[in-house]
Design a protein around this motif. Sequence first.
Motif, short mmCIF file in Angstrom:
data_model
loop_
_atom_site.label_atom_id
_atom_site.label_comp_id
_atom_site.label_asym_id
_atom_site.label_seq_id
_atom_site.Cartn_x
_atom_site.Cartn_y
_atom_site.Cartn_z
N TYR A 103 1.96 11.13 1.14
CA TYR A 103 1.67 9.83 0.90
C TYR A 103 1.97 8.66 1.58
O TYR A 103 1.38 7.54 1.64
N ILE A 104 3.00 8.94 2.41
CA ILE A 104 3.24 7.58 3.33
C ILE A 104 2.29 7.45 4.56
O ILE A 104 1.69 6.41 4.67
N VAL A 105 1.73 8.60 5.00
CA VAL A 105 0.68 8.40 5.89
C VAL A 105 -0.71 7.79 5.33
O VAL A 105 -1.17 6.83 5.89
N ASN A 106 -0.99 8.02 4.06
CA ASN A 106 -2.27 7.90 3.36
C ASN A 106 -1.95 6.48 2.71
O ASN A 106 -2.87 5.64 2.58
N GLY A 107 -0.77 5.99 2.54
CA GLY A 107 -0.29 4.53 2.08
C GLY A 107 -0.18 3.53 3.13
O GLY A 107 -0.12 2.40 2.92
N THR A 108 -0.04 4.02 4.51
CA THR A 108 0.03 3.12 5.80
C THR A 108 -1.48 2.54 6.11
O THR A 108 -2.13 3.08 6.56
N ALA A 150 0.79 -1.22 0.04
CA ALA A 150 0.06 -0.01 0.06
C ALA A 150 0.78 1.27 -0.05
O ALA A 150 0.62 2.37 -0.79
N VAL A 151 1.95 1.42 0.85
CA VAL A 151 2.73 2.46 0.88
C VAL A 151 3.44 2.68 -0.72
O VAL A 151 3.66 3.88 -1.10
N GLU A 152 3.95 1.75 -1.14
CA GLU A 152 4.55 1.64 -2.36
C GLU A 152 4.00 2.33 -3.58
O GLU A 152 4.05 3.01 -4.23
#
Length: 148
Positions: free
Chosen positions: A129-134, A12-14
């Motif tokens: 992006y990292i918060v939303n992808g975690t 999801a993060v990638e």
Amino acid sequence: MTRTGIIPGVSAVESSLLAAAAVDFGIQFVGWAVASVLKTEKFYDILGSVAFASTAAMTLASSGLGARQVLVSAMALTWTARLGVFLGLRAHRDGGDSRFDGVKDKPRVFAIYWFLQGVWVWVTSLPVYIVNGTPGQSGFGAAGFALA
């Protein structure tokens, strides 16, 4: 449990990072192509804001919509709106941007400016992006709110 994101086969993060880069640099490429043909910089700053807003909104929409993700994205979108209005008004008031006077008629050099704007948008927005992808983020208390 690993949640997959927008792009199948990656975490999801990638997925959040790659999709944001694709949208960001896609906006920059289209903006550069049109601006090069028209030999103008009039919408350079506006498209920077559009890239910030669209990548934050896209990564939020693909997230679990947790409280932290919504808050961080809302903060980024608020900042983006403020910056976009300021830059748009400045460009309108000044009738252009002198940074581009010697390059808007040189497509290869002009492309560097657009590419660097894409890098700036993506790197500056990495935390969003990292918060939303975690995946799997829980709510947070006062300390989490202060650190968001």
